[in-house]
Design a protein around this motif. Structure first.
Motif, mmCIF file in Angstrom:
data_model
loop_
_atom_site.group_PDB
_atom_site.id
_atom_site.type_symbol
_atom_site.label_atom_id
_atom_site.label_comp_id
_atom_site.label_asym_id
_atom_site.label_seq_id
_atom_site.Cartn_x
_atom_site.Cartn_y
_atom_site.Cartn_z
ATOM 1 N N ASP A 252 0.834 -1.204 0.000
ATOM 2 C CA ASP A 252 0.000 0.000 0.000
ATOM 3 C C ASP A 252 0.874 1.263 0.000
ATOM 4 O OD1 ASP A 252 -2.256 -1.578 0.049
ATOM 5 O OD2 ASP A 252 -2.429 -1.534 2.251
ATOM 6 N N LEU A 253 1.969 1.198 0.760
ATOM 7 C CA LEU A 253 2.871 2.354 0.833
ATOM 8 C C LEU A 253 3.498 2.647 -0.520
ATOM 9 C CD1 LEU A 253 4.156 4.383 2.837
ATOM 10 C CD2 LEU A 253 6.043 2.764 3.092
ATOM 11 N N PHE A 254 3.903 1.580 -1.233
ATOM 12 C CA PHE A 254 4.541 1.775 -2.533
ATOM 13 C C PHE A 254 3.551 2.306 -3.568
ATOM 14 C CE2 PHE A 254 5.804 0.369 -6.780
ATOM 15 C CZ PHE A 254 7.107 0.843 -6.846
ATOM 16 N N VAL A 255 2.363 1.731 -3.609
ATOM 17 C CA VAL A 255 1.375 2.104 -4.624
ATOM 18 C C VAL A 255 0.855 3.524 -4.412
ATOM 19 C CG1 VAL A 255 -0.920 1.594 -5.573
ATOM 20 C CG2 VAL A 255 0.691 -0.264 -5.084
ATOM 21 N N PHE A 256 0.554 3.871 -3.183
ATOM 22 C CA PHE A 256 -0.115 5.144 -2.924
ATOM 23 C C PHE A 256 0.821 6.272 -2.482
ATOM 24 C CE2 PHE A 256 -3.508 1.993 -2.326
ATOM 25 C CZ PHE A 256 -4.505 2.540 -3.144
ATOM 26 N N TYR A 257 2.040 5.915 -2.073
ATOM 27 C CA TYR A 257 2.916 6.972 -1.539
ATOM 28 C C TYR A 257 4.269 7.047 -2.243
ATOM 29 C CZ TYR A 257 5.306 9.922 1.891
ATOM 30 O OH TYR A 257 5.992 10.935 2.493
ATOM 31 N N ILE A 258 5.002 5.916 -2.270
ATOM 32 C CA ILE A 258 6.359 5.953 -2.824
ATOM 33 C C ILE A 258 6.355 6.210 -4.325
ATOM 34 C CG2 ILE A 258 8.465 4.621 -3.210
ATOM 35 C CD1 ILE A 258 7.948 3.150 -0.615
ATOM 36 N N PHE A 259 5.612 5.430 -5.089
ATOM 37 C CA PHE A 259 5.621 5.574 -6.547
ATOM 38 C C PHE A 259 5.135 6.952 -7.002
ATOM 39 C CE2 PHE A 259 3.576 5.100 -10.728
ATOM 40 C CZ PHE A 259 4.699 4.766 -11.469
ATOM 41 N N PRO A 260 3.987 7.463 -6.498
ATOM 42 C CA PRO A 260 3.562 8.801 -6.928
ATOM 43 C C PRO A 260 4.590 9.892 -6.600
ATOM 44 C CG PRO A 260 1.756 7.652 -5.851
ATOM 45 C CD PRO A 260 2.986 6.836 -5.614
ATOM 46 N N ASN A 261 5.177 9.790 -5.419
ATOM 47 C CA ASN A 261 6.148 10.816 -5.036
ATOM 48 C C ASN A 261 7.470 10.684 -5.789
ATOM 49 O OD1 ASN A 261 4.825 12.506 -3.068
ATOM 50 N ND2 ASN A 261 4.769 10.718 -1.727
ATOM 51 N N MET A 262 7.773 9.478 -6.288
ATOM 52 C CA MET A 262 8.940 9.329 -7.163
ATOM 53 C C MET A 262 8.736 10.122 -8.451
ATOM 54 S SD MET A 262 9.989 5.280 -6.765
ATOM 55 C CE MET A 262 11.082 5.395 -8.178
ATOM 56 N N LEU A 263 7.512 10.067 -9.001
ATOM 57 C CA LEU A 263 7.210 10.849 -10.204
ATOM 58 C C LEU A 263 7.350 12.343 -9.932
ATOM 59 C CD1 LEU A 263 4.091 8.995 -11.684
ATOM 60 C CD2 LEU A 263 6.450 8.948 -12.512
ATOM 61 N N TRP A 264 6.831 12.782 -8.780
ATOM 62 C CA TRP A 264 6.883 14.205 -8.443
ATOM 63 C C TRP A 264 8.298 14.666 -8.087
ATOM 64 C CZ3 TRP A 264 2.985 17.185 -9.663
ATOM 65 C CH2 TRP A 264 1.701 16.653 -9.739
ATOM 66 N N THR A 265 9.230 13.725 -7.992
ATOM 67 C CA THR A 265 10.635 14.069 -7.731
ATOM 68 C C THR A 265 11.483 13.976 -8.993
ATOM 69 O OG1 THR A 265 10.443 13.219 -5.468
ATOM 70 C CG2 THR A 265 12.659 13.552 -6.327
ATOM 71 N N LEU A 266 11.363 12.854 -9.714
ATOM 72 C CA LEU A 266 12.242 12.598 -10.861
ATOM 73 C C LEU A 266 11.903 13.465 -12.072
ATOM 74 C CD1 LEU A 266 12.511 8.694 -10.657
ATOM 75 C CD2 LEU A 266 14.131 10.413 -9.836
ATOM 76 N N VAL A 267 10.626 13.614 -12.386
ATOM 77 C CA VAL A 267 10.260 14.410 -13.564
ATOM 78 C C VAL A 267 10.634 15.886 -13.384
ATOM 79 C CG1 VAL A 267 8.387 15.136 -15.084
ATOM 80 C CG2 VAL A 267 8.445 12.794 -14.220
ATOM 81 N N PRO A 268 10.286 16.527 -12.281
ATOM 82 C CA PRO A 268 10.748 17.918 -12.094
ATOM 83 C C PRO A 268 12.277 18.048 -12.130
ATOM 84 C CG PRO A 268 8.989 17.439 -10.556
ATOM 85 C CD PRO A 268 9.363 16.133 -11.197
ATOM 86 N N CYS A 269 12.980 17.028 -11.603
ATOM 87 C CA CYS A 269 14.439 17.064 -11.657
ATOM 88 C C CYS A 269 14.921 17.047 -13.102
ATOM 89 C CB CYS A 269 15.010 15.884 -10.881
ATOM 90 S SG CYS A 269 16.816 15.852 -10.816
ATOM 91 N N ALA A 270 14.299 16.194 -13.934
ATOM 92 C CA ALA A 270 14.667 16.142 -15.351
ATOM 93 C C ALA A 270 14.359 17.466 -16.055
ATOM 94 C CB ALA A 270 13.919 14.996 -16.029
ATOM 95 N N ILE A 271 13.246 18.103 -15.690
ATOM 96 C CA ILE A 271 12.896 19.399 -16.281
ATOM 97 C C ILE A 271 13.916 20.459 -15.876
ATOM 98 C CG2 ILE A 271 11.179 21.256 -16.297
ATOM 99 C CD1 ILE A 271 9.014 19.128 -15.996
ATOM 100 N N MET A 272 14.325 20.434 -14.629
ATOM 101 C CA MET A 272 15.348 21.379 -14.165
ATOM 102 C C MET A 272 16.634 21.236 -14.974
ATOM 103 S SD MET A 272 14.732 20.916 -10.065
ATOM 104 C CE MET A 272 16.327 21.607 -9.632
ATOM 105 N N LEU A 273 17.055 19.996 -15.186
ATOM 106 C CA LEU A 273 18.293 19.760 -15.933
ATOM 107 C C LEU A 273 18.151 20.223 -17.386
ATOM 108 C CD1 LEU A 273 19.279 16.215 -14.586
ATOM 109 C CD2 LEU A 273 20.306 18.425 -13.989
ATOM 110 N N ARG A 274 17.013 19.912 -18.009
ATOM 111 C CA ARG A 274 16.813 20.265 -19.413
ATOM 112 C C ARG A 274 16.712 21.784 -19.608
ATOM 113 N NH1 ARG A 274 18.443 18.753 -23.884
ATOM 114 N NH2 ARG A 274 19.179 20.895 -23.706
ATOM 115 N N LEU A 275 15.863 22.434 -18.821
ATOM 116 C CA LEU A 275 15.713 23.884 -18.963
ATOM 117 C C LEU A 275 16.962 24.618 -18.482
ATOM 118 C CD1 LEU A 275 11.987 24.467 -17.889
ATOM 119 C CD2 LEU A 275 12.957 24.242 -20.184
#
Length: 299
Positions: A252-275
């Motif tokens: 439950d922790l992975f599905v509802f907490y860890i995985f969603p927050n990984m997206l909210w961490t990794l994608v913005p990080c990639a945007i920061m690097l690209r821009l």
């Protein structure tokens, strides 16, 4: 007086020599200018030559600029006493004082075009989709947090946020416990969500509608806000010993907490690097263009 006579005689002779050289150079200038005029007139009347641009009132006495294929000034060869340097892209005229007036070549146009290209907004589909698709999610999440307890289970507005019926049991910051303890973190991060989302939408407008060259800076700031807000969310859970989500099973922790927050961490990080790379590249290109323009003026 007899002693000074040879001196006066020598000075007089030198003066006439200088005048003779000036007259000879003036004649050379006149011949060259007339020759270029005739050539330009013949090309235009026959239609075989390119259309010459209007003559610019930019005057110089001894130098004509030449450019490379990128429009950068590479040399300014001096005009010799024997004659002027002739160029297929320049039309020479006289302004009455025998100062050379050089018609503009395509150097300035190419340089301006290249600089404009370097500073143009570079949009990327995946960044645009992220900012666009996450905006309603962020508004929805912020609305739930700020409208508690009416948005929670049993509230009159819960029908708008039915999906949070499960999540408020996964994360106590979203559940009754945080509300009863008057924990301000949930509402504080919700307010940041609103500011973050408005910044995201501002980037989309500035990049895709107005074409503002500084739009990547706004996008970079928005991604930075998302990244560090999520990082703070992770860190506060680490330092409080799992006080909000530590009671969950790992699935439950992975599905509802860890995985969603990984997206909210990794994608913005990639945007920061690209821009960030785009911004740095634009600044470097601007610096190089500025240095080349300065060196061109000094030649």
């Amino acid at each position: 007086m007899a002693i000074l006579a040879p001196i006066f005689s020598a000075a007089h002779t030198a003066q006439w020599d200088v005048l003779s050289k000036d007259e000879e150079r003036t004649a050379t200038l006149a011949d060259t200018i007339e020759r270029n005029r005739n050539r330009a007139t013949a090309d235009n009347s026959s239609g075989s030559g390119p259309d010459l641009p209007p003559v610019a009132r930019k005057s110089t006495k001894s130098k004509i600029r030449t450019c490379d294929s990128q429009g950068h000034v590479i040399s300014q060869p001096p005009v010799s006493d024997e004659g002027l340097l002739e160029s297929d892209e320049s039309l020479l005229e006289s302004d009455g004082d025998w100062n050379l007036i050089v018609a503009p070549t395509n150097c300035t146009v190419k340089s301006a075009s290249k600089m404009s290209h370097d500073l143009a907004v570079k949009t990327r589909t995946w960044i645009t989709l992220w900012f666009l698709l996450t905006a309603p999610v962020l508004f929805w999440d912020a609305g739930y947090c700020l409208m508690r307890p009416r948005s929670m289970v049993g509230g009159d507005l819960h029908w708008i946020w039915e999906g949070y019926e499960i999540y408020q049991e996964i994360d106590h910051l979203y559940g009754p416990k945080a509300l009863q303890e008057n924990n301000g973190f949930t509402s504080a991060q919700a307010l940041l969500n609103l500011i973050e989302t408005l910044t995201n939408l501002s980037y989309l407008y500035l990049a895709h509608v107005s074409g503002w060259s500084a739009a990547p800076v706004v996008g970079f700031a928005a991604a930075t806000m998302t990244f560090w807000k999520t990082a703070l969310y992770w860190l506060q859970e680490v330092y409080c010993g799992g006080c909000a989500v530590g009671h969950n099973k790992f699935k439950d922790l992975f599905v509802f907490y860890i995985f969603p927050n990984m997206l909210w961490t990794l994608v913005p990080c990639a945007i920061m690097l690209r821009l960030g790379k785009d911004i740095a590249g634009a600044l470097i290109a601007l610096e190089r263009s500025s240095k080349k323009a300065t060196s061109g003026k000094s030649l």
